[in-house]
Design a protein around this motif. Structure first.
Motif, PDB file in Angstrom:
ATOM      1  N   LEU A   1       1.106  -0.996   0.008  1.00 44.23           N
ATOM      2  CA  LEU A   1      -0.343  -0.174   0.221  1.00 44.23           C
ATOM      3  C   LEU A   1       0.724   1.325   0.241  1.00 44.23           C
ATOM      4  CD1 LEU A   1      -2.686  -1.099   2.358  1.00 44.23           C
ATOM      5  CD2 LEU A   1      -2.684  -0.890   0.378  1.00 44.23           C
ATOM      6  N   GLY A   2       1.436   0.977   0.209  1.00 46.39           N
ATOM      7  CA  GLY A   2       3.261   2.385   0.722  1.00 46.39           C
ATOM      8  C   GLY A   2       3.116   3.186   1.229  1.00 46.39           C
ATOM      9  N   ARG A   3       2.186   2.840   2.669  1.00 46.09           N
ATOM     10  CA  ARG A   3       1.891   4.446   3.323  1.00 46.09           C
ATOM     11  C   ARG A   3       2.384   3.365   5.317  1.00 46.09           C
ATOM     12  NH1 ARG A   3      -2.057   1.887   6.935  1.00 46.09           N
ATOM     13  NH2 ARG A   3      -4.152   0.942   5.330  1.00 46.09           N
ATOM     14  N   PRO A   4       2.481   3.639   5.998  1.00 44.93           N
ATOM     15  CA  PRO A   4       2.783   3.487   7.163  1.00 44.93           C
ATOM     16  C   PRO A   4       1.806   2.167   7.681  1.00 44.93           C
ATOM     17  CG  PRO A   4       3.737   5.624   7.298  1.00 44.93           C
ATOM     18  CD  PRO A   4       2.699   5.658   5.991  1.00 44.93           C
ATOM     19  N   LEU A   5       2.106   1.746   8.117  1.00 46.41           N
ATOM     20  CA  LEU A   5       1.253   0.520   8.655  1.00 46.41           C
ATOM     21  C   LEU A   5       0.783   1.036  10.198  1.00 46.41           C
ATOM     22  CD1 LEU A   5       1.791  -3.090   7.800  1.00 46.41           C
ATOM     23  CD2 LEU A   5       0.101  -0.896   6.283  1.00 46.41           C
ATOM     24  N   ARG A   6      -0.581   0.707  10.402  1.00 45.65           N
ATOM     25  CA  ARG A   6      -0.781   0.652  11.982  1.00 45.65           C
ATOM     26  C   ARG A   6      -1.108  -0.521  12.740  1.00 45.65           C
ATOM     27  NH1 ARG A   6      -3.129   5.744  13.536  1.00 45.65           N
ATOM     28  NH2 ARG A   6      -4.494   4.812  14.990  1.00 45.65           N
ATOM     29  N   VAL A   7      -0.037  -0.425  13.434  1.00 52.23           N
ATOM     30  CA  VAL A   7       1.156  -2.498  14.014  1.00 52.23           C
ATOM     31  C   VAL A   7       0.435  -1.447  15.197  1.00 52.23           C
ATOM     32  CG1 VAL A   7       2.163  -4.229  14.360  1.00 52.23           C
ATOM     33  CG2 VAL A   7       2.362  -2.312  12.990  1.00 52.23           C
ATOM     34  N   LYS A   8      -0.767  -2.941  15.612  1.00 48.70           N
ATOM     35  CA  LYS A   8      -1.367  -2.879  16.956  1.00 48.70           C
ATOM     36  C   LYS A   8      -1.134  -3.892  18.072  1.00 48.70           C
ATOM     37  CE  LYS A   8      -5.627  -3.930  19.502  1.00 48.70           C
ATOM     38  NZ  LYS A   8      -6.973  -4.773  19.046  1.00 48.70           N
ATOM     39  N   PHE A   9      -1.006  -3.775  19.450  1.00 54.81           N
ATOM     40  CA  PHE A   9      -0.467  -4.641  20.500  1.00 54.81           C
ATOM     41  C   PHE A   9      -1.405  -3.718  21.870  1.00 54.81           C
ATOM     42  CE2 PHE A   9       2.063  -5.058  24.231  1.00 54.81           C
ATOM     43  CZ  PHE A   9       2.140  -7.020  24.092  1.00 54.81           C
ATOM     44  N   GLY A  10      -2.186  -5.018  21.944  1.00 58.60           N
ATOM     45  CA  GLY A  10      -3.069  -4.456  23.635  1.00 58.60           C
ATOM     46  C   GLY A  10      -2.239  -5.003  24.248  1.00 58.60           C
ATOM     47  N   VAL A  11      -2.644  -4.341  25.630  1.00 57.80           N
ATOM     48  CA  VAL A  11      -1.566  -5.124  27.405  1.00 57.80           C
ATOM     49  C   VAL A  11      -3.245  -4.051  28.389  1.00 57.80           C
ATOM     50  CG1 VAL A  11      -0.348  -2.777  27.274  1.00 57.80           C
ATOM     51  CG2 VAL A  11       0.089  -5.027  28.838  1.00 57.80           C
ATOM     52  N   ASP A  12      -3.458  -5.556  28.714  1.00 57.64           N
ATOM     53  CA  ASP A  12      -4.157  -4.924  30.016  1.00 57.64           C
ATOM     54  C   ASP A  12      -3.557  -4.842  31.307  1.00 57.64           C
ATOM     55  OD1 ASP A  12      -6.642  -5.447  28.137  1.00 57.64           O
ATOM     56  OD2 ASP A  12      -7.213  -7.758  29.021  1.00 57.64           O
ATOM     57  N   PRO A  13      -4.119  -3.725  31.923  1.00 60.37           N
ATOM     58  CA  PRO A  13      -2.738  -3.650  33.261  1.00 60.37           C
ATOM     59  C   PRO A  13      -3.644  -4.379  34.295  1.00 60.37           C
ATOM     60  CG  PRO A  13      -4.456  -1.648  32.678  1.00 60.37           C
ATOM     61  CD  PRO A  13      -3.921  -2.664  31.494  1.00 60.37           C
TER      62      PRO A  13
END
Length: 384
Positions: A26-38
């Protein structure tokens, strides 16, 4: 920009096949998700595996989206659980969330990180939207999860609240428009469900990437603070080095592969490999030179059974000192019951001599060195 193969190195799953390549095209920065429950205040080396992969995406020009699950933490992730998690208070969750944010930046680049708390969208979620989310999946789908299926088969309860957890985690992906989601292999079901929920909301589904789960210092179970087999990213270098020296030889290759992938793999003898690994871990989280100082401390304190050159001064009030309370309050022992076990086993020393009395007079302790276990030292000073 790194290639898909480079970004997927060491991952267990990267699915669907070919989808990461298509996202990168796609030629754009990807949105890379990482979730953490505190659910606890500290990030440990087990978290660092996925966070390290997230940093690789950042270094390749992509954006890390760090989800602090202040609302999902109220439910509790049922992944791998054989019983319902206890619910935390809002105050506990918020205190833990503050700590998580600070510690995550020991690994992540803050300039390429977007931090979101999922309370942003869940706190004011209208009931109509809850209905829409609940209607995007079936009970049959949710009960296919291994942990739910096993509990149902054993006639153990599965709460309706727990059934909502995978949907809530999936909704996070909708709200942040995730292109990729990262996490441990125990999250595969949740991540794949999120792809279906994103499609339900008219979005392009995310790529799912799972990383191996790091064994704890026991070399058997998943690293976890609740199992006391963890090493925290903010632990002192000496503690990180000393705990690394205790891992089983069989865990060395996996620890090297996941925590210091750019370092040469272990070549033996194991004790030398553990020393090198301990120094590399200390350097990673405390800066160059921390590992060498931690090794020197280990040699003097553990191998040669000496006291460190520097140790904290601990003020004690006049009168009787309850030793288990002192060990918890001043030396970081986890609980009074653990302190009593340590004392009974001869693991607490004053000026090198084991002590087994639970109550001691402050006047007799003034100026003396107390040691708990192998690496905890303090000099006691009686308040006037």
């Amino acid at each position: 920009m790194s290639t898909a193969a480079e970004l997927a190195a060491r991952a267990v799953d990267c699915v669907p096949p070919g989808e990461l390549e298509r996202k990168l095209a796609l030629g754009r920065p990807l949105r890379v998700k990482f979730g953490v429950d505190p659910t606890a205040p500290d990030i440990h080396l087990g978290h660092a595996v996925a966070l390290g992969k997230l940093r690789e995406f950042q270094d390749a020009g992509h954006l890390a989206v760090l989800i602090i699950g202040d609302w999902t933490a109220r439910v509790g992730d049922p992944s791998g659980r054989t019983s319902t998690r206890p619910m935390l208070s809002g105050e506990q969750i918020e205190a833990n969330a503050v700590s998580y944010r600070e510690q995550a930046f020991r690994i992540l680049d803050p300039d390429r990180t977007e931090i979101r708390a999922n309370g942003e969208w869940f706190e004011g979620l209208a009931l109509q939207e809850v209905f829409r989310l609940a209607g995007s999946a079936t009970v049959n789908q949710l009960l296919r999860r291994n942990d739910f299926a096993q509990r149902m088969q054993a006639d153990q309860p599965v709460s309706v609240l727990e059934l909502l957890y995978p949907l809530m985690q999936a909704y996070d992906s909708v709200m942040v428009e995730a292109d990729v989601e990262l996490g441990g292999t125990d999250q595969l079901f949740n991540f794949m469900l999120a792809r279906e929920i994103q499609a339900h909301y008219g979005m392009a589904p995310q790529v799912v990437m799972t990383m191996p789960i790091l064994p704890g210092v026991d070399g058997v179970q998943k690293m976890s603070k609740s199992l006391a087999n963890h090493i925290g990213v903010t632990d002192a270098p000496e503690e990180q080095f000393g705990r690394t020296m205790s891992i089983p030889d069989a865990a060395l290759a996996e620890w090297y592969r996941l925590l210091v992938p750019d370092a040469p793999p272990p070549a033996g003898p194991p004790v030398a490999d553990k020393r090198r690994l301990g120094a590399l871990i200390a350097d990673r989280f405390h800066g160059p030179g921390a590992g060498a100082r931690a090794e020197e401390h280990f040699n003097r304190v553990v191998r040669d059974r000496g006291a460190p050159d520097e140790m904290p001064d601990v003020a004690i009030p006049p009168g009787t000192v309850h030793l288990p309370a002192l060990l918890v309050d001043a030396l970081g022992v986890a609980s009074r019951s653990e302190a009593r076990r340590l004392i009974a086993g001869g693991g607490v020393q004053i000026d090198g001599a084991p002590v087994r009395d639970l109550d001691l007079e402050a006047d007799a302790l003034d100026g003396r060195v107390i040691r708990a276990g192998k690496r905890r030292f303090a000099r006691l000073r009686r308040d006037p």
